[in-house]
Design an enzyme around this catalytic site. Sequence first.
Site, PDB file in Angstrom:
ATOM      1  NE  ARG A  64      -1.121  -2.861   2.304  1.00  0.00           N
ATOM      2  CZ  ARG A  64      -0.441  -3.986   2.444  1.00  0.00           C
ATOM      3  NH1 ARG A  64      -0.276  -4.811   1.410  1.00  0.00           N
ATOM      4  NH2 ARG A  64       0.137  -4.319   3.583  1.00  0.00           N
ATOM      5  CB  CYS A  98      -4.228  -2.967   6.350  1.00  0.00           C
ATOM      6  SG  CYS A  98      -2.885  -2.054   5.517  1.00  0.00           S
ATOM      7  CB  THR A 100      -1.388   1.774   4.492  1.00  0.00           C
ATOM      8  OG1 THR A 100      -0.535   1.820   5.635  1.00  0.00           O
ATOM      9  CG2 THR A 100      -0.832   2.716   3.442  1.00  0.00           C
ATOM     10  CB  THR A 142       2.951   2.875   6.668  1.00  0.00           C
ATOM     11  OG1 THR A 142       1.701   3.393   6.197  1.00  0.00           O
ATOM     12  CG2 THR A 142       2.736   1.493   7.258  1.00  0.00           C
ATOM     13  CE  LYS A 181       3.734  -4.207   6.717  1.00  0.00           C
ATOM     14  NZ  LYS A 181       2.394  -4.810   6.749  1.00  0.00           N
ATOM     15  CB  CYS A 212       1.207   0.814  11.170  1.00  0.00           C
ATOM     16  SG  CYS A 212       1.720  -0.685  10.276  1.00  0.00           S
TER      17      CYS A 212
END
Lengths: 252, 252
Positions: A64, A98, A100, A142, A181, A212
């Site tokens: 994203r 999520c 983003t 992010t 991640k 995030c």
Amino acid sequence: MNGPVDDGGPADGDGPAPIVGILGGMGPAASADFFAKVVAATPARTDQDHLRVLLWSDPLVPDRSEALLHHGPDPTARLLHGARLLVAAGARLIAVPCNTAHAFLGPIERLAGVEIIHMIDVTARHVAALDPPVRRAGLLATTGTVHAGLYQTWLAAHDVEVVLPTAHEQERVAQAIRWVKSGRRTATAARAIAEAGERLVARGAQALIAGCTEIPLVFGQGDAPVPVIDPTRLLAEAVVATATERRRSIAG
Amino acid sequence: MNGPVDDGGPADGDGPAPIVGILGGMGPAASADFFAKVVAATPARTDQDHLRVLLWSDPLVPDRSEALLHHGPDPTARLLHGARLLVAAGARLIAVPCNTAHAFLGPIERLAGVEIIHMIDVTARHVAALDPPVRRAGLLATTGTVHAGLYQTWLAAHDVEVVLPTAHEQERVAQAIRWVKSGRRTATAARAIAEAGERLVARGAQALIAGCTEIPLVFGQGDAPVPVIDPTRLLAEAVVATATERRRSIAG
């Protein structure tokens, strides 16, 4: 309830709450965290008290932030594919763990014909209702979420100003998210995020938004001198409240 | 790959590993734990390295132990419904993170036309391969799993004997599992399970099988003087290995 597949099973009269769809995989660990928070937010004494949940963890959704910042592949088509998969299997209420990805959800709700519980909206309402009041909220997210202006837009509607990291601090937050991640350097990531949070507090943030879904995996309430807001948990609570409300209105 | 819904999305050539289906909700917290273990078992550096996973958490599956012990409603039809829902949405490999449910899986694989990775089989093979060798394994599980003889049957094939709790101890283990499912008295549940494990070790168990997916949530390696076997983790590892192997054989 009227999904093509649901017809093949037992009568649905025994579980009238709508099936909750989770459009996930961004990242997979954050989706697992979100699903666990949905389970924890459900008032239940036995398995049978819980909601029916369908989680589609799709790691093939293009990055994203890359799409928002560097003209990377647009994730919209893949997100729509996932939403339609969930709807076809019976989901009537969708959550997207999520932050983003929320920059791309505009057309999805309409094209997939399903209600999406909006995490940024839910979080903004929560921040606006905090007591003592919060007028300046720090954002840890992010770079894509920051640039898309998601929290800035939704919080401005409640007269809450967003305090952002500097470009250098933001790069450290983004790196920390990538570490989480990848499952590597988790402790280093936690420290980097806590440090970025401290800077935001020093610049006037009265609360910190863990904006995030990877961040709450390593940073939470008690890790900062101000309240730490976990949008993943707020989204989970909103999903449970909405599904429960629907169950009640169908039963009544 | 050829599910009706998958056709609506981007080309699948970009992710040839089969979609993993998780037939869950028994209980929901255990399903969340299992999905997290699948994510953790996947060698990945970015979101995009992970497997596509579809998790159906269905709390409407009738109680498995009630069916086995007290002529309660048979869960087979609901399990078949879930397996078909997963297959219709594209799953080509299914895992069922509930030990007791394995007493009902016989017809599901054939009727739903999908491969199921068998948790009891995977666990029995793991126990049989332990070094130093284990000839007597203690079983901590629901009363339904104990009565169905699942671990006894699969371990006997490897010449491993199962050490069971007494009827009184078993009732305490079953009560502890109900507490974990309800999210209440978790610490008390953990102590009850650890005590039951100690009794099994005193009666000769050289390893303890955490043979109900709720048990690893409160009891793990280091909580007993012998190895604690977590079938949830073993199933997660087997799913990742099988899906990765399929990806390789398709790519090759």
